[in-house]
Design an enzyme around this catalytic site. Structure first.
Site, PDB file in Angstrom:
ATOM      1  N   ASP A 196       0.800  -1.241   0.000  1.00  0.00           N
ATOM      2  CA  ASP A 196       0.000   0.000   0.000  1.00  0.00           C
ATOM      3  C   ASP A 196       0.827   1.284   0.000  1.00  0.00           C
ATOM      4  O   ASP A 196       0.531   2.211   0.767  1.00  0.00           O
ATOM      5  CB  ASP A 196      -0.940   0.015   1.219  1.00  0.00           C
ATOM      6  CG  ASP A 196      -1.941  -1.115   1.218  1.00  0.00           C
ATOM      7  OD1 ASP A 196      -1.923  -1.930   0.289  1.00  0.00           O
ATOM      8  OD2 ASP A 196      -2.744  -1.193   2.175  1.00  0.00           O
ATOM      9  N   LYS A 210      -6.166  -5.167  -3.824  1.00  0.00           N
ATOM     10  CA  LYS A 210      -6.823  -5.818  -2.683  1.00  0.00           C
ATOM     11  C   LYS A 210      -7.885  -4.887  -2.117  1.00  0.00           C
ATOM     12  O   LYS A 210      -7.881  -3.696  -2.410  1.00  0.00           O
ATOM     13  CB  LYS A 210      -5.795  -6.164  -1.599  1.00  0.00           C
ATOM     14  CG  LYS A 210      -5.243  -4.957  -0.840  1.00  0.00           C
ATOM     15  CD  LYS A 210      -4.228  -5.406   0.205  1.00  0.00           C
ATOM     16  CE  LYS A 210      -3.657  -4.257   1.019  1.00  0.00           C
ATOM     17  NZ  LYS A 210      -4.587  -3.682   1.997  1.00  0.00           N
ATOM     18  N   CYS A 248      -1.762  -2.796   7.655  1.00  0.00           N
ATOM     19  CA  CYS A 248      -1.644  -3.669   6.476  1.00  0.00           C
ATOM     20  C   CYS A 248      -0.302  -4.396   6.385  1.00  0.00           C
ATOM     21  O   CYS A 248      -0.247  -5.538   5.936  1.00  0.00           O
ATOM     22  CB  CYS A 248      -1.951  -2.869   5.213  1.00  0.00           C
ATOM     23  SG  CYS A 248      -3.680  -2.327   5.184  1.00  0.00           S
TER      24      CYS A 248
END
Ligand SMILES: [Zn+2]
Length: 227
Positions: A15, A123, A168
Site C-alpha cells: 500500500d 486488494k 496492512c
C-alpha cells in the site's frame, strides 16, 4: 559459509499509495513517503519475487466511516458479518475514505521504482469485508492469490515493507508466517499510523514470531549475496 537451508526471498511492498502519504493523503501515515529510498534500495536486490499490493476500494467499502452515517473515522468501528455465515463476525475500525479505485489517492506514489516490481496486486475490492492483509480478508472470502504466487516461485522468506506498519504491513507479515514462510518486517521501510499505540503493537508483532529487522541487517546481506 554455505547454508543448508533453502533461501528464496520475496519482497512485498504494501500500500505505498498517495492516500497513505503526506501531504495530501486522506489517511496519511506520518512520514510515510520518507520510506521511498529504503524501499527502492531493497527493490534493487535479487529478491525472487517483488510484489506491490495496493488498497483498491470501491466507493461503498465498509471500512469508510462516511458509509456509516455520522460515525467518526479512527475512533468508531463497525461489525463485519460473514457474507454467507451470519454467525461469524468481527469488529473493525472505520477510516476516512481512502484509495478509491481509479482516484488520484489510490495511485502508487511516484517515488516508488515500480519498474522493478514484478506485479501490482489489487486488494480490498469486496465492499463487504475489511482486508488489511495483502493475502486475504479475515474470512478468506477475498483472496489476492499472493500465497499461491509465492509458493509457485518456491519462496521461503517474505520481507514486508510499506504502509502502515501497524495495520496492512502487520497483517501481511502475519499471513506470510501463517502460510509457512519465514516473515520479516524491514523497519526502515515502513511507518506506523497510530504512533501512540505503536510500542505495544510492535511487541505483539514480535510475539507472533515475525522478525523486525534492519535494512542493514544480516538477513538483507544474505539477500544481496544471492546476486
Ligand atoms: Zn483500506
Amino acid at each position: 559459509m554455505a547454508d543448508a537451508k533453502p533461501f528464496k526471498p520475496a519482497l512485498i511492498i504494501v500500500d505505498f499509495q498517495e492516500d497513505f502519504c503526506p501531504p495530501n493523503g486522506s489517511l496519511a501515515v506520518p512520514n510515510g513517503r520518507s520510506v521511498a529510498p529504503v524501499v527502492n534500495h531493497l527493490l534493487t536486490l535479487p529478491f525472487s519475487l517483488k510484489l506491490a499490493p495496493r488498497d483498491w476500494h470501491p466507493p461503498n467499502h465498509t471500512s469508510f466511516a462516511a458509509n456509516h452515517g455520522d460515525s467518526p473515522p479512527f475512533t468508531s468501528s463497525t461489525t463485519v458479518i460473514h457474507p454467507s455465515d451470519p454467525s461469524r463476525s468481527y469488529t473493525t475500525t472505520l477510516w476516512p475514505v481512502h484509495c478509491v479505485q481509479g482516484t488520484p489517492g489510490a495511485q502508487l506514489v511516484p517515488e516508488l521504482d515500480v519498474a522493478r516490481v514484478h506485479a501490482v496486486i489489487d486488494k480490498g475490492m469486496d465492499p463487504r469485508v475489511e482486508m488489511y492483509s495483502a493475502f486475504y480478508d479475515p474470512f478468506h472470502v477475498s483472496d489476492s492469490g499472493i500465497a499461491e504466487r509465492l509458493r509457485a516461485e518456491g519462496v521461503t522468506d517474505v520481507f514486508v515493507v510499506g504502509l502502515a506498519t501497524d495495520f496492512c504491513v502487520k497483517a501481511t507479515a502475519e499471513h506470510a508466517l501463517e502460510e509457512g514462510f519465514r516473515s520479516y518486517i524491514v523497519e526502515e521501510g515502513t511507518k506506523p499510523v497510530l504512533l501512540d499505540q505503536w510500542p505495544e503493537c510492535r511487541k505483539n508483532i514480535l510475539a507472533k514470531g515475525i522478525k523486525m529487522i534492519s535494512a542493514e541487517g544480516d538477513e538483507i546481506t544474505r539477500v544481496k549475496s544471492l546476486s
